[in-house]
Design an enzyme around this catalytic site. Structure first.
Site, PDB file in Angstrom:
ATOM      1  N   LYS A 138       0.831  -1.102   0.298  1.00 13.54           N
ATOM      2  CA  LYS A 138      -0.142  -0.185   0.084  1.00 13.54           C
ATOM      3  C   LYS A 138       0.924   1.417   0.280  1.00 13.54           C
ATOM      4  O   LYS A 138       0.710   1.616  -0.655  1.00 13.54           O
ATOM      5  CB  LYS A 138      -1.050  -0.047   0.941  1.00 13.54           C
ATOM      6  N   THR A 139       1.526   1.607   1.193  1.00  9.35           N
ATOM      7  CA  THR A 139       2.246   2.386   1.192  1.00  9.35           C
ATOM      8  C   THR A 139       3.258   2.604  -0.008  1.00  9.35           C
ATOM      9  O   THR A 139       3.311   3.607  -0.780  1.00  9.35           O
ATOM     10  CB  THR A 139       3.118   2.777   2.484  1.00  9.35           C
ATOM     11  N   GLU A 182      -3.427   6.233   1.199  1.00  7.93           N
ATOM     12  CA  GLU A 182      -3.843   4.695   1.613  1.00  7.93           C
ATOM     13  C   GLU A 182      -4.407   4.700   2.554  1.00  7.93           C
ATOM     14  O   GLU A 182      -5.097   4.715   4.237  1.00  7.93           O
ATOM     15  CB  GLU A 182      -1.659   4.844   2.435  1.00  7.93           C
TER      16      GLU A 182
END
Length: 492
Positions: A138-139, A182
């Site tokens: 995600k990041t 996110e």
């Protein structure tokens, strides 16, 4: 879903019509030093909202918020709320326990109490929202997409669960139409978001302290996808993401207007091929038979290592093209991505030994980063991969000890620290030794005293080796100390 911590704080309807940030009054963040919380606070400060907050310990993030005008406190106490009252808002994360004195006082005063995800929805209100979800990646994917939009002069707002190297920030308001965020599945709070566009990188078993099973996690991601209005982009290579995409495509069920996919699978709409490691970079090609710009063929290099990062970059490329950004501009923009802190971040090189830091705290993440490290030690001359791993959470350590051990088996040597407790209380018999004992071939040592680790590794590492500090806890502090020890070893 077992999202017990959210009970009474929010409901799925909160995301449908969030209170715009300007309507929240003065805002106090309990746990303001967290990556997500501090980012939202930073954006509110940029909009002229009065912000205060507290955290359990001092940190650089608290210092930054103080410099921006926030009233910050170390330690949680009812008095930290000052003169806040019914027209004001308390924001908290899942990590804050129900008996927190600030939560009790805010409730007594009749203040609005919001979970972090609902506060995020508030600052994103009125923008085109792109949310990046998934068990892993995600990041990095959020950071890559943010970089692309910035390089394409879209000036996006963003909230990332890390720090973007190019800006030195984890969040900014931006002046453009787009807002990239996110989306956190760990506590189910991503269900509080109703984005226009979403990326789902993968769906695996994790956070089993909050979810009953993998099926429960898959159901949560399906619900998340059904709340997306325009486009969901899923990874065609991941079984969990494919299952969610199939459910979203079921006729007669809610879902986005469009479904698209990316990956190496033959049926992917954006097909990834020709992946090749090039030191601390990876090159690859992406092709699409149909896009808003017709047929697409792009050759790219991204300046972070690992096959998995080629996949993350493909997701970001596909999302940007689907958002209407021209493929040549997107290809050029991804080449300017320089990473996010704690995502295979280089901490230094001394005496021929490279030290990298990784946030990996799930077996799949450890395996991906260790494979990337294996590529690094093969260039220019063969060296070894040495992992320093700190397990995160007692529940995760207990559930995944065998899988962690198998992943660490990809390293030539491993040192396992004791468990970083984070929000959990200790469990009898659950220590880092469970993981060390599961590493095949006896190649791991359990070193519960973190102070010993630097000396152990500095003595063992040889020129050509790559050392990774790995985990979501304070293991990150060891990287600079190890670089210094290696410098001292050669008398520099």
């Amino acid at each position: 879903m077992q999202t017990q911590r959210l009970t009474g704080l929010l409901t799925p309807g909160d995301a449908a019509s969030p209170v715009p940030a300007a309507g929240l009054g003065r805002v106090h963040f309990t746990g303001i030093g967290g990556a997500g919380m501090s980012g939202i606070a930073r954006i509110m400060l940029a909009r002229g909202i009065t912000v205060s907050g507290s955290d359990a310990a001092p940190s650089a993030l608290l210092d930054e918020l103080l410099a921006l005008g926030a009233d910050v406190h170390v330690g949680h106490a009812a008095d930290n709320l000052g003169t806040l009252g019914p027209g004001d808002t308390l924001v908290l994360s899942t990590a804050i326990r129900p008996d927190n004195p600030e939560l009790a006082e805010a409730t007594r005063r009749g203040m609005r109490v919001l979970h972090r995800a609902t506060a995020l929805a508030s600052v994103m209100a009125g923008r085109r929202v792109i949310a990046v979800a998934g068990t892993h990646g995600k990041t990095t994917t959020t950071s890559m997409l943010t970089t692309i939009l910035r390089e394409c002069d879209a000036d996006p707002g963003y909230v990332i669960g890390g720090v973007l190297t190019e800006t030195g920030l984890g969040a900014a308001d931006g002046g453009g139409t787009d807002f990239v965020a996110e989306a956190d599945e760990s506590d189910g709070s991503f269900l509080m978001l109703s984005p226009d566009v979403a990326i789902i990188t993968n769906v695996e078993a994790d956070h089993l302290d909050n979810y009953a099973s993998l099926a429960d996690i898959e159901a949560a991601f399906t619900t998340f996808g059904r709340g997306v209005s325009t486009l969901v982009l899923t990874c065609a290579d991941d079984p969990g993401a494919k299952l969610v995409a199939a459910r979203l495509a079921t006729p007669g069920t809610p879902g986005p207007a469009r479904l698209r996919s990316y990956g190496e699978s033959a049926g992917a709409d954006y097909r990834l091929t020709d992946v090749a490691s090039r030191g601390m970079a990876v090159s690859f090609a992406v092709a699409a038979q149909a896009s808003p710009f017709g047929e697409v063929h792009a050759q790219m290099t991204v300046q972070v290592p690992g096959h998995h990062n080629a996949l993350n970059a493909t997701a970001a490329f596909a999302a940007a093209v689907e958002l209407g950004f021209a493929p040549p501009l997107v290809s050029a923009a991804i080449a300017r991505y320089r990473g996010a802190r704690r995502r295979m971040e280089v901490k230094g090189e001394e005496d021929g030994v490279r030290v990298l830091d990784s946030y990996a705290h799930h077996p799949t993440e450890l395996a991906a980063d260790l494979r990337a490290a294996r590529d690094l030690v093969a260039q220019p001359a063969a060296g070894r991969v040495i992992a320093i791993f700190q397990p995160h959470l007692f529940s995760r350590t207990r559930i995944f000890a065998a899988e962690f051990g198998a992943a660490l088996g990809l390293a030539d040597e491993a040192v396992v620290l004791d468990v970083y407790a984070a929000r959990e209380d200790p469990e009898p018999g659950v220590t880092g030794a469970l993981v060390a004992d599961a590493v095949p071939g006896g190649r791991a040592r359990f070193v519960p005293d973190r102070a010993e680790v630097v000396a152990v590794i500095a003595a063992a590492a040889r020129p050509g080796d790559v050392v990774l500090t790995m985990g979501a806890g304070d293991v990150t502090m060891l990287g600079p100390r190890l670089v210094e020890a290696l410098r001292g070893r050669r008398g520099g």
